[in-house]
Structure formats: structure tokens, C-alpha cells
Design an enzyme around this catalytic site. Sequence first.
Site, PDB file in Angstrom:
ATOM      1  CG  ASP A  38      44.197  67.653 -34.619  1.00 62.57           C
ATOM      2  OD1 ASP A  38      43.674  68.271 -35.569  1.00 62.57           O
ATOM      3  OD2 ASP A  38      45.276  67.995 -34.099  1.00 62.57           O
ATOM      4  CE  LYS A  55      47.731  69.744 -31.141  1.00 61.74           C
ATOM      5  NZ  LYS A  55      48.270  70.206 -32.395  1.00 61.74           N
ATOM      6  CE  LYS A  72      53.689  67.420 -42.844  1.00 62.38           C
ATOM      7  NZ  LYS A  72      54.287  68.611 -42.282  1.00 62.38           N
ATOM      8  NE  ARG A 123      31.057  85.481 -39.136  1.00 63.85           N
ATOM      9  CZ  ARG A 123      31.339  86.317 -38.131  1.00 63.85           C
ATOM     10  NH1 ARG A 123      30.550  87.311 -37.863  1.00 63.85           N
ATOM     11  NH2 ARG A 123      32.417  86.129 -37.388  1.00 63.85           N
ATOM     12  CD  GLU A 156      51.450  69.030 -33.325  1.00 65.67           C
ATOM     13  OE1 GLU A 156      51.514  70.076 -33.958  1.00 65.67           O
ATOM     14  OE2 GLU A 156      50.375  68.479 -33.033  1.00 65.67           O
ATOM     15  CG  ASP A 214      46.097  63.792 -44.627  1.00 70.13           C
ATOM     16  OD1 ASP A 214      47.157  64.360 -44.293  1.00 70.13           O
ATOM     17  OD2 ASP A 214      45.629  62.835 -44.002  1.00 70.13           O
ATOM     18  CG  HIS A 215      49.021  69.422 -43.807  1.00 67.65           C
ATOM     19  ND1 HIS A 215      48.239  69.143 -42.726  1.00 67.65           N
ATOM     20  CD2 HIS A 215      50.266  69.606 -43.316  1.00 67.65           C
ATOM     21  CE1 HIS A 215      48.991  69.173 -41.633  1.00 67.65           C
ATOM     22  NE2 HIS A 215      50.227  69.449 -41.954  1.00 67.65           N
ATOM     23  CE  LYS A 221      42.957  67.423 -39.547  1.00 67.65           C
ATOM     24  NZ  LYS A 221      43.598  68.244 -38.494  1.00 67.65           N
ATOM     25  CG  HIS A 232      47.804  64.423 -40.528  1.00 71.98           C
ATOM     26  ND1 HIS A 232      47.132  64.836 -41.644  1.00 71.98           N
ATOM     27  CD2 HIS A 232      47.749  65.473 -39.657  1.00 71.98           C
ATOM     28  CE1 HIS A 232      46.678  66.069 -41.451  1.00 71.98           C
ATOM     29  NE2 HIS A 232      47.037  66.474 -40.263  1.00 71.98           N
TER      30      HIS A 232
HETATM   31  C1  BG6 Z   1      46.983  69.635 -38.309  1.00 74.17           C
HETATM   32  C2  BG6 Z   1      46.410  69.508 -36.924  1.00 74.17           C
HETATM   33  O1  BG6 Z   1      46.257  68.875 -39.222  1.00 74.17           O
HETATM   34  O2  BG6 Z   1      48.326  69.178 -38.290  1.00 74.17           O
HETATM   35  C3  BG6 Z   1      47.236  70.281 -35.916  1.00 74.17           C
HETATM   36  O3  BG6 Z   1      45.074  70.002 -36.922  1.00 74.17           O
HETATM   37  C4  BG6 Z   1      48.684  69.871 -36.003  1.00 74.17           C
HETATM   38  O4  BG6 Z   1      46.741  70.086 -34.597  1.00 74.17           O
HETATM   39  C5  BG6 Z   1      49.178  69.924 -37.435  1.00 74.17           C
HETATM   40  O5  BG6 Z   1      49.432  70.775 -35.201  1.00 74.17           O
HETATM   41  C6  BG6 Z   1      50.562  69.335 -37.559  1.00 74.17           C
HETATM   42  O6  BG6 Z   1      51.030  69.565 -38.854  1.00 74.17           O
HETATM   43  P1  BG6 Z   1      52.576  69.615 -39.159  1.00 74.17           P
HETATM   44  O7  BG6 Z   1      52.662  69.804 -40.631  1.00 74.17           O
HETATM   45  O8  BG6 Z   1      53.125  70.766 -38.367  1.00 74.17           O
HETATM   46  O9  BG6 Z   1      53.108  68.303 -38.686  1.00 74.17           O
END
Ligand code: BG6
Length: 510
Positions: free
Chosen positions: A257, A362, A204, A64, A238, A199-200, A170, A262
Site C-alpha cells: 500500500d 496504520k 505533493k 455501474r 498514520e 503516485d499521488h 494505484k 510512495h
Molecule cells: C494511499 C494509501 O495511497 O495513501 C492509504 O492507499 C494512505 O492507505 C494514503 O492512507 C496516505 O496518503 P497521504 O497523502 O494522506 O499521506
Amino acid sequence: MSTVEQELPNPLVEGLERLPVDPTTLVIFGATGDLARRKLLPALYNLAHEGALPEHFRLIGVARREKAHEDYRAECEQAIHQFSRRAVDADVLKGLLEHVKYVPGTFDDEHVYDELRKVLEQFEKHAGERLNRLFYLSTAPTFFPVIVQALGRMGLAEHEGSAVRVIIEKPFGTSLAQAKELNRCVLAVFSEPQVFRIDHYLGKETVQNMMAFRFANGMFEPLWNRNYIDQVQITAAEDIGIGSRAGYYDQAGALRDLIQNHMLQLLCHVAMEPPVRFSAEEVRNEKVKVLCAIAKPIAQEIDRIAVRAQYSSGHSGGEDVAGYLHEEGVRENSSTETFAALRLEVDNWRWAGVPFYLRAGKRLARKVTEIAVTLKPVPHLAFSQDGSLGVRPNQLILTLQPNEGVTLQLGAKIPGTRMVIRPVNMEFLYGTSFLSQSPEAYERLITDAMRGDPTLFTRNDEVEAQWRICDPIVKAWEQTPGPLEQYEAGSQGPRQAQRILRADHHWRAI
Ligand code: BG6
């Protein structure tokens, strides 16, 4: 690991060839956001460092605020220095930043797309060849349809003689209905092979290794079913709180989330049938079959299969921390869950009756992501009089983070004259076996998207199948807003989590 160690040739990965990547311009929408700074730019730097980017690679940031190209380059430089997993080499960085431009404006403004087209064309002119175009939507989700539609309207969704693709971050929708609507909108502009829903977790190394582990070893597959497996526990704990993400998180919660995406993906990797080949369609077909075998939760049973809770104040990372309701930006009396746990079953021939427990939260005791597969106990213990107190069913633990690896827990005799058994571990650790850090998930995923390989991305029907499972729970929770059960920050999570386990089961310690 020190930089010097990283740079030493690694005999264990020698001879691995890089797959070719076509010349590409990557356009990041939301170029000054948190994700771009923390993950995307450092990933691009590390790819450049490894020589894994195409010879002609160009980057355009769209966001922006007005700013000059040089200012944006300086921001990229700062982010890369701060977040790269490798020490930064000045020449590599210079080479990468030389080809970075910035386009300012709001995402619904057509001038932005005119300007974007101009820069894309300039890049091609200088490169002297057609460049593929990859649009990365790293914005708040409300802008996904806005950007996709604008790209379509402005004729940027195709480009003769080269490939145009779009990566969508996401969350892909916040309900089944929204995910369907977003799919409809995206697929009205792009065809499915052009769309990369990220979806990261799929990027991994450890998640991909699940497939190698299951399908490249003859040893485990015969046991991998209801006859031998008693339960599966998937944990994504986490220690961090929500940081500065209240705006997003307070609307999302742990279920949306982490579990909807995931964790269901991890479950699919545990439960899927061997694909005929490792191709995008075959792999994703198998995952969709797993998701379809999970019954859609019905309202009356949600209390028995799902638990939610919120962290209260406590102690984490060596300091006192605030409870969720006192985090900056969280709505007063918010009933957003920061912990969610589910019990699901995969109703098919292989898995009928085996509970899959999923939990994410969390501000728990520590960061750990793992899949623990517990086998059934042995049928008879011949040495029970001799004090076999420590005998436990075998467990296979796949740790995604930290200390990525696989542990097999076996019963062994304690040395001595008596037959006393206790669990011992057989361990494989990535760091030790491959002498290298795993690449960040985003490095792999950006490369795959540039190569047009969607195997590690979520297909349209897959994302909807994930929502089909979570939607009824989200709705039930919305109808009974709270207050929620609290668990102390830095703890093992809420007591109520026990409620959804079978009587003879316990959560693994976090
Ligand atoms: C993200 C979430 O997709 O994944 C976060 O939005 C989370 O809330 C994170 O902390 C965790 O990813 P990783 O790779 O650290 O396990």
C-alpha cells in the site's frame, strides 16, 4: 486558515504564470467511488476556482449504477462541499457542473463505450472544437486491463487531431509479474507517453521541493553522500486505521500500500543524482538508476532487513479502537501487515554503506510523514569535560505532513558560563514562508496529465523496478503467514522494528 485569508493576494506567489492547458474532456471510471468523491472532484473544483482549467473543460462520470445526469451532478456537488479545501463559491461550482454528464454501466459492457463515444462527440460539437480526452481509471485494479482493452477495441485510444491519455491509479499490480502483465496490456493499446501511472506523493509540494532543496542550493549537496551521512529514515505513520477499506487493504498490506510506491519514491528523491534537466525522461532515468542500485532482497536475509506487524486494540484519537483482526471485513486470522519497516542500501558510489530505513503503518501514535537525514558525528568533542551531554549528530528533517517544512537540527551552547550543548532547530515552514496552503497533490497531477507532462508520474520500467525490490519480501511473508507480532493501536509500533536497525541506530519518535 479562514477563507478570507486565502483570498487575499499573496505577494510571495505573485507573477507566477499558469501553464496553458488544452481543452479537455476528463472521463472518470469509478466516478462514484471514494477516491473520486474525496479527492478528484474537490481537486477539479479547486482548479476551476483558480481558473486553472481550460476554457472548454468537460467531465464524464462512468460507474455501474443507473442514474440521471442531474443526480450525478448533485452527488458531485455534495462531495465538493464536503471535501473541498476551499469554501465553495456557488458560481464557480455551477460553471463546473454545467458540463458534467454521467454514463452508467459495467466496465466490460461495450454499450458503455458506445454511449461514452456519443457523449464525447456531443461535447465536441457544442464546444465547436476538438477536445483532448483524458481517461482516469479510478476503479478497483481488476478493472484496469478490462477498461484499457475495451478503450482499445472500441477505437477510443486515439482521436485524430487531439491527444488521448490515460491515468492509472494505484496499485499498479500486486506483484512484479502482475505489474509486468499490466504494463504489457496497457502498452498494447496506448504508447508510453499517453500513460500516466499515478503516485499521488509525487504531486505533493514537499516532494517536489526535495529537488529544489537539493539541486537549487549549493549548501547541502557537498554533504549529500556516504562521507557525511550516517543514515536516512523515511517514515509514513498514520493514526487512522483501515476505515471501510478492508476489501482492498486486507489483500494489500502496508508494504504494497505505501512502501512499494510512495516510500520508494521518497527514497529515490533523497538518493538520485542531479538530473541534467528537469524533464520527464531525465528525472525518471535518475530515479530508475537508484532503484536498480538497490539489491533485490534474497530469501535468507529478509528477516534481517524487514519487519511486519499488525495493530491490536488500543487508544487513538481520544477513543478506544478495535484491533485489526476485529475491523469489519478483515479475514479471520488475517496475516496482512498494517506496519512494515525495511532496511535498504543503495549500492552506488554516493551511498554505499548508508542504511535507508523505511517504515509505514496504520494506527500509530500520530500522522507524520518525514524524511530524516542524520549526519555522522563530529570527529572530536573538545569540550566533553564541560558536560556536552546533549551533543547529537546534525539532523535534517524534511516534513511532508503535517506542518510541511524543513528543520535543521544543530548543536548550540546553552547560555551560561559552562560549555553545555543541546540541540536546537532552524526551521522553514511552508505555511509561514508562502502564506498559503499547498494545493492538493491531485490538483497538480490532473493538470500535468491534461498538459501531457509525465514528469511526476511513474514510468513503466520504474514501477517494475519498485516491484523488483518488494516482490521477494511479499513472497517470503506469504510463505510464513503468521500470526503476526501485534502493536498497540496509538503506539510507536512494534518492538521488533528495532531488529533491522544497526546497533547504534534508533527509530525517531513518531
Ligand atoms: C494511499 C494509501 O495511497 O495513501 C492509504 O492507499 C494512505 O492507505 C494514503 O492512507 C496516505 O496518503 P497521504 O497523502 O494522506 O499521506
